[in-house]
Enzyme design. Structure first.
Site: not given
Lengths: 734, 326
Positions: A696, A693
């Site tokens: 974030e 990911g």
């Protein structure tokens, strides 16, 4: 690098030319305009509410309050309103639970008449004492027995206390708000008993479930459109009272109702990153081996929902440490419920952890990177699993090189450029990699296009672009021949866009569906007379042409194959899930932010002379959109570090800087040079593409990097964000 | 926002004649502040007199002075080549204010009349003596990081938010106004006022008076000038403290000095005592430090803004140092 790894954002042209349709922009015949009137007290009851003047004002069609609302059937069923996931039930009764809580809905035929009528509504209250200040409400602290709320211990409880070198410190972060450019907005209408919503949602399927629950209709009857989103950063993860209000209004009038929050309401009604107080206890040997780490957090929530996030989680696994304790408590306050905001939990936790690591490095007289390397975690000690992949050391090396770490001196204030004090700092970030079950439909059309369908949203990271790239890569189609249909119900079910999981979930589903589609077509083609006697393994599919590898005179175009068969032979809908194998590994993204600051100590002025963000996010599907996301996340972290704070006047329980002139986010002039870097090595476990990911980790670790750089420049340790100039200059009396 | 009328004025006398004695009729020029205030219900006029068609946009270099029309845009003045050469301090201060988009809309006269950015003034749910006389001051005892440290009263600690006005106060400008009783001139430093018991009045302009131009006397402040703006971000933020400095230096001896501060008072805060102290002194680090301390003499903090006392002194020193080194 593959040919699809750097394609332009597929919706970029539509977005910059204004042809992209955002929720409130849908042309809806007969639409009327609504707004919410908020309470002017933070806690109490509505004694009287005078709506007469508003009702009589020109163009007003309805004024709805708790006194005349036709309550949605789901209100009764939601028995325990204190359970998370059952947001404030708008207009349920006369209670006021926070300042600016909606107490009336005004609907009129034009926007201007609606706003004017709303200004005429006056309420009297029975005020009760409110609590909005976390530091003064510690007696309300509570422990919630959930995965996030449970205490965690590894080794000895609070083992840091027995160490040779001990650090005990406390950090606070203020309330921060998401405030994307696009305001929270909805057009709501009813088609018979079926609600139809054009709304700002990060999860079409989640919104459908919430709306179905509130109005007591089947989930499949709820139609949700959220095709373009002008930023959300987490605020679109909740179904908010304004959405319910618009549906209530639409039902009453039997007309489509448009409701756009005004900017001030974005600070009070759609969540925020919660004010959090953190205590750190770190212990190490004299030569810099961490022996104990305790991380305690106390965060605010609302009086009607228990909101929790992974604030202390990073401390459990990021460093090699035998004795780790974490505790997490929440305090209900009289505010709206917080909601996940970019890097939720970890952004807050990393500020405390990475600041404390820096402080301890100074105590040990060690370079902060050297200190981290001495405590590098070779595996995840929390889950006792190997990492799927970890290139954090590569991030350290790249960042040190780019920022010029060699010019850093450990002694604060010892490097100068002209009159400016120079400081270097860094902070580590991480975020878990998740993959949700996702359905994608892929179909070839006779006109030479590939259609990919999924109900997932694209709130800005470039999801449609990612889907295009993966679809094009697998089918060999040109990216411009890939058509994406997304962001609405009725399509194959996609995940909520959050937790940096979209590429892993949806990208994998595109990958799988496209592979299955190509196989299906190849099987069909192999049965064609043209390839009689040729095994399927000897066929290739390139540029829309299926041909024999050995004799390329033998070929069929995909278009002719489609025209001579049924269309459904050229489509595949597939549910894609993570492999069981993945459970054996700990899968995380890692990032490191490096900052070079120049500080004028007399004026407290902090210049960000250079910012470098390095990340290990597995395979980079698209350099452009990934870099854009990393730049944006880093800027968000800079805002967190230097500027952002929702100021509350606790006497009234009201925010006082609920506008963009007073709530500061960085401008271009604040950041003099910014770079991003990706290791770009495939993760062998995470998913077929090997991505991890990004959204974030792009933000997590930036705020402590700035605090650490400011300390290195000035010798001032700022433990309470944001680092405004008054915290740098001496405040002695003249 | 309630319904209102908007009427285009074709001459300054007809504009003045349109204004009634109460505040239900107001002039509008760039509207960069007034429209915000109307949207937030801080003011709610029945009628606006649009003065944009009036011939008040000229920048003229006359004998012994510069005249700037009240409707000259902030960007027009800031980017005027002659202003940059003859009045660089004014150009610097204007460029430090707001954003380019706002400067393109905002006028010189409107800039002078912009209201405070005190949050209690803008939030109609809060007490504010400036917005609603006798409702109390929210900022005293509240969140007051931006608030004044000079010339405050028990009823108001708001600051005037302009950058341009700080430079004009330092440069001994004059304000030319036209009203029902004819024309008059006001010294710029007397134009804005301290709050006292009537903080609802920002300035000494009478009702129905219209600012037509400002005049700045010729001076030799073309080189050793600086406008230092200290703020929470590098652009589009109001000053926490700002300092306008204009020096005349001969062989490093200060023959003339003008200083004014923004972000510290209900009006641009002229530092005459510090100016007198500086005259005749040789420019040095020590003298400028002394000037900083002297400049902040008598300042008083209200809690969140206590840092302005140190910051103000340091900013004066820094601005003088930069101006002297040019």
């Amino acid at each position: 690098m593959s040919k699809t790894s750097n394609i332009n954002r597929v919706d970029g042209f539509a977005k910059v030319t204004g042809s992209a349709t955002y929720s409130a922009e849908y042309k809806t015949p007969g639409v009327v305009y609504a707004c919410l009137v908020g309470s002017t007290i933070a806690k109490g009851r509505i004694k009287t509410i005078d709506t007469k003047k508003a009702e009589w004002a020109p163009g007003v069609l309805a004024v709805i309050t708790h006194l005349n609302v036709d309550k949605p059937s789901g209100y009764e069923k939601a028995k325990d309103k204190h359970n998370f996931g059952q947001p404030l039930q708008i207009f349920k009764d006369d209670s006021v639970l926070y300042y600016d809580q909606p107490i009336a809905l005004v609907i009129a035929d034009t926007f201007e008449r609606m706003r004017y009528a709303a200004s005429l509504i006056k309420a009297d209250y029975l005020k009760e004492e409110h609590a909005t200040e976390l530091k003064k409400a510690a007696d309300k602290e509570k422990k919630v027995e959930t995965d996030k709320g449970n205490d965690y211990h590894r080794g000895e409880h609070d083992g840091y206390k027995n160490a040779e070198v001990i650090l005990e410190t406390e950090y606070t972060i203020p309330t921060e708000v998401h405030n994307p450019m696009e305001l929270a907005n909805i057009i709501a209408k009813w088609e018979g008993n079926k609600p139809v919503l054009y709304t700002k949602s990060q999860g079409v399927e989640g919104t459908r479930r919430s709306i179905a629950g509130v109005f007591g209709v089947p989930v499949e009857d709820v139609e949700v459109h959220s095709e373009y989103i002008g930023g959300a950063f987490g605020m679109g993860l909740h179904t908010w009272p304004y959405e319910i209000a618009a549906l209530i209004g639409s039902k009453k009038l039997n007309r489509p109702v448009k409701l756009v929050l005004h900017r001030e309401q974005m600070f009070t009604n759609v969540g925020f990153r919660p004010y959090t107080i953190q205590k750190m206890g770190l212990g190490a040997t004299k030569d810099g081996k961490l022996t104990g780490l305790t991380h305690e957090a106390v965060a605010m929530t609302s009086s009607y929902e228990d909101f929790m996030e992974g604030t202390v989680n990073m401390s459990r696994f990021i460093y090699d440490c035998a004795n780790v304790s974490t505790r997490y408590r929440i305090v209900p306050l009289d505010t709206c419920t917080p909601i996940w905001m970019r890097g939720p939990g970890e952004a807050t936790g990393s500020f405390a952890l990475e600041s404390a690591m820096d402080e301890l490095a100074y105590k040990l007289n060690l370079d902060p990177i050297e200190f981290r390397k001495r405590n590098y975690a070779e595996k995840d000690l929390e889950q006792n699993k190997p990492w799927s992949s970890k290139f954090l050391l590569e991030c350290y090396e790249a960042g040190m090189e780019k920022i010029g770490w060699k010019n850093r001196k450990n002694e604060p204030g010892s490097v100068k450029e002209g009159n400016w004090l120079v400081g270097y700092g860094m902070g580590t970030g991480t975020f878990g990699c998740y993959r949700s079950p996702t359905s994608v439909k892929a179909k070839f059309l006779a006109d030479g296009n590939l259609v990919l369908q999924c109900s997932v949203n694209d709130m800005g990271p470039g999801t449609a672009t990612m889907m295009t790239a993966i679809g094009a890569e697998i089918t060999g189609f040109a990216p411009e021949n890939v058509i994406i249909e997304m962001g609405k119900s009725g399509l194959p079910k996609g995940p909520t866009q959050g937790g940096s999981a979209t590429t892993s979930s949806v990208g994998s589903a595109v990958h799988d569906a496209c592979n299955l589609l190509v196989s299906k077509v190849m099987t069909l083609a192999s049965q064609n007379a043209a390839f009689k006697g040729i095994p399927i393994t000897d066929l290739t599919f390139e540029n829309g042409l299926i041909s024999s590898k050995k004799d390329n005179s033998k070929s069929i175009s995909l278009a002719s194959l489609i025209n001579s068969n049924k269309p459904e032979d050229f489509e595949v809908e597939n549910l894609s899930k993570a492999a069981e194998e993945a459970k054996k590994y700990s899968i995380y993204s890692f990032s490191v932010h490096f900052v070079k600051v120049l500080v004028n100590p007399n004026l407290g002025k902090i210049r960000l002379a250079h910012v470098v963000s390095c990340a290990d996010i597995g395979t980079v599907i698209n350099q452009k959109t990934s870099a854009g996301q990393m730049f944006g996340g880093a800027v968000g972290g800079i805002g967190m570090g230097l500027m952002e704070a929702l100021e509350i006047d606790h006497r009234f329980g009201r925010p006082i800087n609920n506008n963009f002139a007073d709530y500061h986010v960085p401008v271009n002039a604040d950041i003099e040079k910014q770079e991003v870097f990706f290791v770009n090595k495939k993760d062998p476990i995470s998913n077929p593409m090997g991505t991890k990911g990004l959204g974030e980790t792009a933000l997590v670790g930036m705020a402590p990097a700035i605090a650490n750089a400011v300390f290195n420049a000035t010798g001032k340790r700022v433990r309470d964000l944001p680092i405004t100039l008054d915290k740098i200059i001496e405040t002695v009396k003249v | 926002m309630k319904n209102f009328q908007i009427i285009k004025a074709l001459s300054s006398s007809s504009a003045v004649a349109s204004i009634t004695k109460d505040t239900s009729v107001m002039f509008i020029a760039g509207g960069t502040n007034l429209v915000d205030l109307m949207k937030k219900n801080v003011v709610a006029p029945d009628k606006l007199i649009d003065i944009n068609a009036l011939d008040l946009k000229k920048i003229e270099f006359l004998n012994g002075k510069v005249s700037i029309g009240a409707l000259a845009k902030n960007s027009q003045v800031a980017e005027d080549q002659s202003i940059k050469e003859k009045l660089p301090l004014l150009a610097l201060a204007l460029a430090a204010g707001a954003s380019q988009q706002i400067r393109h809309m905002a006028t010189v006269g409107g800039n002078m009349l912009q209201r405070t950015r005190c949050p209690y003034f803008y939030n109609t749910d809060m007490p504010c003596n400036k917005r609603v006389p006798k409702s109390g001051c929210g900022a005293i005892g509240g969140t007051n990081r931006m608030a004044a440290v000079f010339g405050t009263s028990d009823s108001c600690i708001a600051v005037h938010p302009s950058d341009m006005c700080v430079a004009l106060a330092a440069l001994d400008a004059t304000v030319l106004v036209e009203g029902p009783k004819g024309k008059r001139q006001i010294n710029f430093t007397d134009f804005h006022r301290l709050p006292g018991n009537t903080p609802e009045k920002d300035n000494t302009l009478e009702i129905r008076e219209l600012i037509t131009s400002i005049e700045i006397p010729d001076n030799n402040f073309t080189k050793n000038v600086h406008y230092l703006k200290v703020r929470d971000r590098s652009s589009y933020a109001f000053a926490l403290v700002s300092v306008a400095v204009a020096l005349e230096l001969k062989n490093n001896v200060i023959s003339n000095a003008k200083l004014a501060m923004g972000g510290v008072a209900h009006k641009p805060w002229r530092l005459t005592e510090t100016e007198d102290f500086l005259k005749g002194k040789t420019a040095s680090e020590d003298i400028f430090k002394q000037a900083g301390k002297l400049g902040m003499k008598g300042a008083r903090g209200y809690g969140d803004n206590d840092f302005k006392l140190t910051l103000g002194a340091n900013a004066i020193t820094e601005a003088l140092t930069i101006a002297a080194s040019k």
